[in-house]
Scaffold this motif. Structure first.
Motif, short mmCIF file in Angstrom:
data_model
loop_
_atom_site.label_atom_id
_atom_site.label_comp_id
_atom_site.label_asym_id
_atom_site.label_seq_id
_atom_site.Cartn_x
_atom_site.Cartn_y
_atom_site.Cartn_z
N SER A 138 0.83 -1.21 0.00
CA SER A 138 0.00 0.00 0.00
C SER A 138 0.86 1.26 0.00
N VAL A 139 1.87 1.29 0.87
CA VAL A 139 2.78 2.44 0.91
C VAL A 139 3.59 2.54 -0.37
N LEU A 140 3.98 1.39 -0.91
CA LEU A 140 4.76 1.39 -2.15
C LEU A 140 3.97 2.01 -3.29
N ASN A 141 2.67 1.79 -3.33
CA ASN A 141 1.84 2.45 -4.34
C ASN A 141 1.71 3.94 -4.08
N HIS A 142 1.78 4.35 -2.82
CA HIS A 142 1.68 5.78 -2.50
C HIS A 142 2.92 6.53 -2.97
N LEU A 443 -0.79 7.30 10.19
CA LEU A 443 -0.22 7.35 8.84
C LEU A 443 -1.31 7.32 7.78
N SER A 444 -2.36 6.56 8.01
CA SER A 444 -3.46 6.49 7.04
C SER A 444 -4.15 7.84 6.91
N PHE A 445 -4.45 8.49 8.03
CA PHE A 445 -5.09 9.80 7.98
C PHE A 445 -4.15 10.84 7.37
N TRP A 446 -2.87 10.78 7.73
CA TRP A 446 -1.92 11.77 7.21
C TRP A 446 -1.80 11.67 5.70
N TRP A 447 -1.80 10.45 5.18
CA TRP A 447 -1.65 10.29 3.74
C TRP A 447 -2.86 10.87 3.00
N HIS A 448 -4.06 10.49 3.42
CA HIS A 448 -5.25 10.89 2.68
C HIS A 448 -5.63 12.35 2.92
N LEU A 449 -5.52 12.82 4.14
CA LEU A 449 -5.97 14.17 4.47
C LEU A 449 -4.85 15.20 4.43
N GLU A 454 -2.64 17.90 -0.32
CA GLU A 454 -1.75 19.02 -0.62
C GLU A 454 -1.17 18.91 -2.02
N THR A 455 -0.80 17.71 -2.43
CA THR A 455 -0.25 17.51 -3.77
C THR A 455 -1.29 17.87 -4.83
N THR A 456 -2.54 17.48 -4.62
CA THR A 456 -3.60 17.83 -5.55
C THR A 456 -3.81 19.33 -5.61
N ALA A 457 -3.74 20.00 -4.46
CA ALA A 457 -3.91 21.46 -4.42
C ALA A 457 -2.79 22.16 -5.18
N ILE A 458 -1.56 21.65 -5.07
CA ILE A 458 -0.44 22.26 -5.79
C ILE A 458 -0.64 22.11 -7.30
N SER A 459 -1.08 20.95 -7.74
CA SER A 459 -1.33 20.74 -9.16
C SER A 459 -2.38 21.71 -9.69
N GLU A 460 -3.43 21.91 -8.93
CA GLU A 460 -4.47 22.85 -9.35
C GLU A 460 -3.94 24.28 -9.38
N ARG A 488 7.80 8.37 4.78
CA ARG A 488 8.49 7.11 4.48
C ARG A 488 9.25 6.59 5.69
N ILE A 489 9.84 7.50 6.45
CA ILE A 489 10.57 7.08 7.65
C ILE A 489 9.60 6.47 8.66
N LEU A 490 8.46 7.12 8.89
CA LEU A 490 7.49 6.60 9.84
C LEU A 490 6.89 5.28 9.35
N CYS A 491 6.71 5.14 8.06
CA CYS A 491 6.24 3.86 7.52
C CYS A 491 7.26 2.76 7.76
N SER A 492 8.54 3.10 7.65
CA SER A 492 9.59 2.12 7.93
C SER A 492 9.56 1.72 9.41
N VAL A 493 9.34 2.72 10.28
CA VAL A 493 9.22 2.41 11.70
C VAL A 493 8.02 1.52 11.96
N ASN A 494 6.93 1.80 11.26
CA ASN A 494 5.72 0.98 11.45
C ASN A 494 5.96 -0.45 10.98
N LEU A 495 6.70 -0.62 9.89
CA LEU A 495 7.04 -1.97 9.44
C LEU A 495 7.87 -2.70 10.50
#
Length: 742
Positions: A138-142, A443-449, A454-460, A488-495
């Motif tokens: 899941s993170v790898l797709n992100h 991490l799930s909330f941080w990624w989606h919200l 923010e990336t979508t807002a920058i593109s717009e 990515r660091i926190l995801c590594s810690v979670n793993l």
């Protein structure tokens, strides 16, 4: 059959069958002569041993329960024999088995509880393994590091390894002087970054300007920025007059005053720090095409600090002609944009790759050390625009799988924590598991919200009006890339936490738990070893810093020396190649230091650590073999067999455990007996069934009616099946405990 006090393996099952048959025969075919020897209160039981059809049919039902209890032990007959022969003298093995008709109740209860816990925990092994895989994918797709690497390795190659061999200009990694930087910037960076001609020399269309390696479009302008140190008095004032200037300590208070060589009239209104040495000014007419001196925003940039910030910025527009950009670089060099006050200089390039839908930002940094050495650093980061649009199937699929696993972990852990908190048995493993769940939800909330939004807002923002907010957009991209790195660091810690949770789960399976138990058993020795090791390592690092720190970069600080020692620990002798290049004294001291370190630390100390771990591993392995613990394959098979027995409506180990606990809780006469026979276990299961039936409704409503049809009797093979089931249970118990009480 016996030979010299030992039983043949071929005759063991038959011998056991005869013993168990004698033990349970009174239960299946009660004798009126022996009916008076019943336990207290048994004569009032509704299930009489007087030979009634009701009691006979109850035996037919309960034999299924005992059969289910023994089904999980049928495969372990061979291992049981070997375990018994290993734990008991061979001359007494046959006698012990023949007399094993009574089992200590406490040992049986302990065995059933440990087996139930082990099987319950082992059922979580596939869940934890799949959770780890689902979270990683899941993170790898992100972040999609494969796409990022395609861009980042191209940009890195262009900026770090491009050079002008004809002009003897080295690439960026070899720049260690300010003059080398200006040459590289003018003759290497500008031509490769602001490419405006094709390989055959023909001019490119203006729409093709600002492309790096064909596919990477420069986003906005390239910015040069620096931080400047405020001049202060030197710490030792005795030689201030000799030094001739103030000091500029790096990392202290930043300077925000305008600077630069003063321009000659009529351009003397441009902000500056005064004329150059000798009182000369700089004529600015030759730079009038590159710098618009009629606009304050143009002539003040680079030499005036940004409002409210400690940074000076200069912008290079890729839509301008390459000659004008080269003139701008000359203008910066002529006005001494880099001087003694400069702490560091950064060249920031922001790119967009439409082929891969990636924002990339790289930074080429020059750090001016106060010894005169220029240290260069290269940083690069990327962010995917919208992974759910690029590969929706895998992104949504693995996200869904991960959230299902997370929900399952939350429910299971919540139930377990509720019981452990009530019993006040919360331990370190529970805290780690709880931390895993909390971090996963965050991490799930941080990624989606956060990041995705923010990336979508920058593109717009870029699609609407980018030029008006160029600096703001680039800063936002830089911030998102920084946060994505933290993600990515926190995801590594979670793993890591999920893997620790996996170690907790496998501790229930003795043969899988050997690794964990090895380190836990050796932890005390390892802690004492590390105390000695750290002191020795610090000693060698300190000696290296004192002897070679003034000559070799790898020993300049204590931290650098520790890293060098670690490289030597893994047989990297590159530092010895540098030591050999110095004078004989340094070479001799270096040889003595390197040889001593390798002999003491690499060959002796490190092997002592391996000896500690291997000794602990051997002891744990011997302990597991001694107790004859079942391996994972047999445990999975037994669990599947129990599941099948439950589907058939038969009782298993779990039901016998529940019956024992209910008997103790209700204070029946079973709680007073220290040893249980096969007959006792049958009676215990009957009473447990009847108690559960009375609580949930009538016994007749909950199970098949106990009254058999007229003339129906228990089949011979069913009686034999009960004997074999109890035999398997006794074998399993003796195999796990290494003994049986008479």
């Amino acid at each position: 059959m016996e030979h010299n006090g030992e039983m043949d393996a071929a005759d063991a099952p038959n011998s056991h069958a005869s013993v168990i048959s004698d033990a349970i025969q009174p239960t299946l075919n009660p004798d009126p002569a022996t009916a008076t020897n019943q336990p207290p209160g048994a004569e009032q039981s509704e299930i009489s041993h007087s030979g009634s059809f009701r009691g006979l049919y109850a035996m037919q039902r309960i034999k299924q329960s005992v059969e289910g209890l023994g089904a999980s032990f049928r495969n372990s007959f061979s291992s049981s024999q070997s375990s018994l022969k290993r734990l008991l003298p061979s001359a007494q093995t046959s006698n012990v088995i023949n007399k094993a008709t009574a089992i200590p109740r406490k040992l049986l209860l302990q065995h059933l509880e440990s087996t139930a816990i082990s099987r319950d925990m082992c059922r979580h092994i596939p869940l934890v393994m799949f959770t780890c895989i689902a979270f990683f994918l899941s993170v790898l797709n992100h972040v999609d590091v494969q796409r990022m690497s395609l861009v980042e390795k191209s940009v890195e190659h262009v900026f770090l390894f491009s050079a002008r061999n004809d002009a003897a200009i080295s690439h960026f990694a070899e720049i260690h002087e300010v003059q080398e930087f200006w040459k590289w910037f003018e003759f290497v960076f500008v031509p490769i970054t602001f490419l405006q001609t094709s390989p055959d020399g023909s001019p490119l269309d203006k729409s093709e300007w600002g492309r790096l390696m064909q596919y990477n479009k420069i986003l906005g302008s390239i910015r040069l920025e620096q931080r400047r140190a405020r001049p202060v008095e030197c710490q030792i004032h005795l030689l201030d007059a000799f030094y001739g200037s103030m000091c500029h300590p790096a990392g202290k208070e930043a300077d925000r005053a305008p600077f630069g060589v003063q321009l000659c009239p009529p351009l003397d209104y441009v902000p500056s720090s005064g004329p150059a040495q000798g009182g000369e000014c700089l004529g600015g007419e030759e730079y009038s095409k590159a710098i618009d001196f009629s606009q304050s925003a143009s002539y003040s940039q680079g030499f005036t600090a940004e409002e409210g910030k400690d940074v000076y910025r200069f912008w290079l527009d890729p839509e301008r002609d390459q000659e004008e950009i080269a003139k701008q670089v000359k203008y910066l060099e002529a006005r001494h944009w880099i001087d003694r006050q400069t702490e560091h200089v950064r060249i920031v390039v922001t790119l967009y790759n439409g082929e891969l839908s990636i924002f990339t930002q790289c930074s080429l940094k020059l750090k001016l050390e106060r010894g005169g050495y220029v240290k260069n650093e290269f940083e690069i980061g990327s962010v995917i625009l919208d992974p759910y649009t690029l590969h929706p199937a895998s992104s949504y699929g693995w996200d869904a799988a991960w959230y299902v696993c997370l929900l399952a972990m939350m429910v299971d852990k919540g139930m377990r924590m509720r019981k452990r908190i009530a019993k006040r048995e919360v331990g370190v493993w529970d805290v780690i598991s709880g931390g895993t769940i909390v971090l996963s939800v965050f991490l799930s909330f941080w990624w989606h919200l956060g990041l995705l939004k923010e990336t979508t807002a920058i593109s717009e923002e870029i699609a609407k009006s980018f030029k008006e907010h160029e600096a703001e957009v680039q800063d936002r991209i830089q911030e998102v890339i920084y946060h994505l790195g933290t993600y990515r660091i926190l995801c590594s810690v979670n793993l890591i936490l999920i893997m620790i949770h996996f170690l907790e789960v496998i501790r229930a399976q003795p043969r899988l738990a050997i690794i964990v138990e090895t380190f836990l058993a050796a932890s005390n020795d390892i802690v004492h070893f590390l105390i000695v090791f750290v002191m020795i390592e610090l000693g060698f690092a300190s000696i290296g810093t004192l002897l070679f720190g003034h000559q070799i970069k790898e020993f300049a600080t204590l931290w650098d020396s520790l890293m060098t020692c670690f490289e030597l620990l893994v047989a990297d002798l590159s530092v010895w190649s540098e030591l050999k290049a110095f004078d004989e004294t340094t070479k001799s001291m270096g040889f003595a230091w390197v040889c001593t370190y390798i002999c003491v630390v690499s060959l002796i100390i490190l092997n002592m650590l391996l000896a500690i771990v291997m000794d602990s591993y051997a002891s744990r392995q011997e302990l597991v073999e001694k107790h004859g613990s079942e391996d994972l394959i047999h445990q999975v098979y037994n669990e599947a067999q129990d599941a099948w027995e439950r589907l058939q409506g038969r009782s298993t180990l779990k039901d016998l455990l529940q019956a024992l606990k209910e008997a103790e809780k209700e204070g029946s006469y079973w709680d007073l007996k220290e040893e249980l026979t096969a007959e006792d276990m049958v009676e215990l299961m009957i009473k447990s069934k009847r108690r559960r039936g009375s609580r949930r409704g009538s016994w007749i409503q909950q199970v098949t009616p106990l009254e058999p049809e007229e003339g129906q009797e228990m089949k011979k093979e069913d009686k034999q099946h009960v004997k074999v089931a109890i035999e398997r249970a006794l074998r399993r118990f003796m195999d796990s405990n290494g003994k049986a009480k008479h």
